[in-house]
Write an enzyme that holds these catalytic residues in place. Structure first.
Site, mmCIF file in Angstrom:
data_model
loop_
_atom_site.group_PDB
_atom_site.id
_atom_site.type_symbol
_atom_site.label_atom_id
_atom_site.label_comp_id
_atom_site.label_asym_id
_atom_site.label_seq_id
_atom_site.Cartn_x
_atom_site.Cartn_y
_atom_site.Cartn_z
ATOM 1 N N GLU A 127 -9.652 -10.600 -7.849
ATOM 2 C CA GLU A 127 -8.699 -9.387 -7.526
ATOM 3 C C GLU A 127 -7.646 -9.269 -8.708
ATOM 4 O O GLU A 127 -7.235 -8.361 -9.325
ATOM 5 C CB GLU A 127 -8.275 -9.599 -6.115
ATOM 6 C CG GLU A 127 -9.113 -8.861 -5.181
ATOM 7 C CD GLU A 127 -8.743 -9.247 -3.659
ATOM 8 O OE1 GLU A 127 -7.414 -9.321 -3.276
ATOM 9 O OE2 GLU A 127 -9.443 -9.032 -2.622
ATOM 10 N N HIS A 129 -1.666 -5.546 1.554
ATOM 11 C CA HIS A 129 -2.963 -6.285 1.397
ATOM 12 C C HIS A 129 -2.833 -7.674 0.926
ATOM 13 O O HIS A 129 -1.864 -7.805 0.067
ATOM 14 C CB HIS A 129 -3.797 -5.352 0.064
ATOM 15 C CG HIS A 129 -4.787 -6.246 -0.428
ATOM 16 N ND1 HIS A 129 -6.030 -6.317 0.347
ATOM 17 C CD2 HIS A 129 -5.035 -7.214 -1.419
ATOM 18 C CE1 HIS A 129 -6.973 -6.963 -0.558
ATOM 19 N NE2 HIS A 129 -6.336 -7.533 -1.458
ATOM 20 N N TYR A 175 -12.305 -2.842 -3.243
ATOM 21 C CA TYR A 175 -12.931 -2.878 -1.990
ATOM 22 C C TYR A 175 -14.538 -2.957 -2.028
ATOM 23 O O TYR A 175 -15.090 -2.230 -1.219
ATOM 24 C CB TYR A 175 -12.515 -1.734 -1.087
ATOM 25 C CG TYR A 175 -11.144 -2.123 -0.439
ATOM 26 C CD1 TYR A 175 -10.743 -3.316 0.065
ATOM 27 C CD2 TYR A 175 -10.151 -1.012 -0.609
ATOM 28 C CE1 TYR A 175 -9.367 -3.696 0.438
ATOM 29 C CE2 TYR A 175 -8.964 -1.382 0.290
ATOM 30 C CZ TYR A 175 -8.376 -2.335 0.553
ATOM 31 O OH TYR A 175 -7.282 -2.774 1.187
ATOM 32 N N LYS A 180 0.858 -1.240 0.286
ATOM 33 C CA LYS A 180 -0.173 -0.003 0.083
ATOM 34 C C LYS A 180 0.811 1.278 0.024
ATOM 35 O O LYS A 180 2.442 1.223 0.311
ATOM 36 C CB LYS A 180 -1.116 -0.100 1.257
ATOM 37 C CG LYS A 180 -1.860 -1.249 1.341
ATOM 38 C CD LYS A 180 -2.736 -1.182 2.403
ATOM 39 C CE LYS A 180 -3.802 -2.235 2.548
ATOM 40 N NZ LYS A 180 -4.699 -2.254 3.617
ATOM 41 N N ASN A 229 -1.766 -0.137 7.338
ATOM 42 C CA ASN A 229 -1.139 -1.341 7.484
ATOM 43 C C ASN A 229 -0.456 -2.173 6.518
ATOM 44 O O ASN A 229 -0.371 -3.194 6.464
ATOM 45 C CB ASN A 229 -2.650 -2.306 8.297
ATOM 46 C CG ASN A 229 -3.558 -2.502 6.910
ATOM 47 O OD1 ASN A 229 -3.486 -1.964 5.900
ATOM 48 N ND2 ASN A 229 -4.707 -3.214 7.387
ATOM 49 N N ARG A 279 2.281 -6.950 9.024
ATOM 50 C CA ARG A 279 1.716 -6.112 9.633
ATOM 51 C C ARG A 279 2.228 -5.942 11.058
ATOM 52 O O ARG A 279 2.582 -4.673 11.839
ATOM 53 C CB ARG A 279 0.159 -6.178 9.640
ATOM 54 C CG ARG A 279 -0.361 -6.060 8.415
ATOM 55 C CD ARG A 279 -1.691 -6.155 8.273
ATOM 56 N NE ARG A 279 -2.352 -5.836 6.983
ATOM 57 C CZ ARG A 279 -3.602 -6.090 6.477
ATOM 58 N NH1 ARG A 279 -4.245 -7.125 7.241
ATOM 59 N NH2 ARG A 279 -4.007 -5.816 5.231
#
Ligand code: IDP
Ligand code: MG
Length: 194
Positions: A170, A159, A93, A53, A156, A146
């Site tokens: 995805e 993904h 999402y 991320k 965090n 994490r």
């Protein structure tokens, strides 16, 4: 079949050296970085979608995160860096868009580049979730990504798809089929019994 491949690899190693291959059949395909289509990946092999991320990219954690998946024995089959659009994020999402915290998630995930990846390996969907750790870093075990690199649920760093079905959805959303490479990874025989 396995014995034959191992035998040929040993022959190749001693006669040609570690970086050269016999110019026929399987080895010719391996030299081109391609998997032998007639064998393909074993049935137990899965693919999953992993993303670093924007906070992970900004904090220079890309290499360490990739290294964890490599070190575990998984195979990278697709990778790209991109700035995520609101539209792509809302599809990714889709289960979260109605949540009160979604605007925060949207601002976070579109704030900078993301590294999107597809990784392959036995049982990778479940194993990668264990490697990534709890959604809330405060509850993530040390040793997980994490748990080692983050403090708060809103930042965090990584993904990972949460199910095989989710992974397939995805991967299709983020990658075109032609951008995923089907290649033979030489260490597979040392990480799995196939
Ligand atoms: P996951 O990433 O572990 O699969 P999800 O429940 O699917 O967790 O949530 C997706 C992402 O949304 C989380 O990784 C996190 O970045 C963000 N998120 C989840 N819950 C909250 C929250 O309560 N506040 C802010 N962000 C959240
Ligand atoms: Mg999730």
């Amino acid at each position: 079949m396995l014995q034959r491949r191992v035998f040929l690899r040993v022959l190749q190693h001693f006669y040609l050296g570690p970086n050269k291959s016999f110019p026929f059949g399987t080895f010719a395909a391996q030299k081109a970085g391609l998997r032998n289509k007639s064998t393909g990946p074993p049935a137990s092999t899965e693919r999953t979608f992993i993303a670093v991320k924007p906070d992970g990219v900004q904090r220079g954690l890309v290499g360490q995160i990739i290294q964890r998946f490599e070190r575990r024995g998984f195979k990278l089959v697709g990778l790209k860096m991109l700035q995520v659009s609101k539209d792509l994020l809302s599809q990714h999402y889709c289960e979260l868009t109605a949540k009160p915290f979604y605007p925060e998630v949207q601002a976070y995930m579109t704030s900078g580049p993301v590294i999107a990846m597809v990784w392959e390996g036995d049982n990778i969907v479940q194993t990668s979730r264990c490697m990534v750790g709890h959604t809330n870093p405060a509850q993530a075990q040390s040793g997980t990504i994490r748990g080692d690199f983050s403090l708060h649920v809103s930042r965090n760093v990584v993904h990972a798809s949460d199910s095989l079905k989710g992974a397939q959805r995805e991967i299709q959303l983020w990658f075109k089929d032609k951008d995923l490479l089907d290649w033979d990874c030489c260490y597979r025989t040392w990480t799995c019994q196939s």
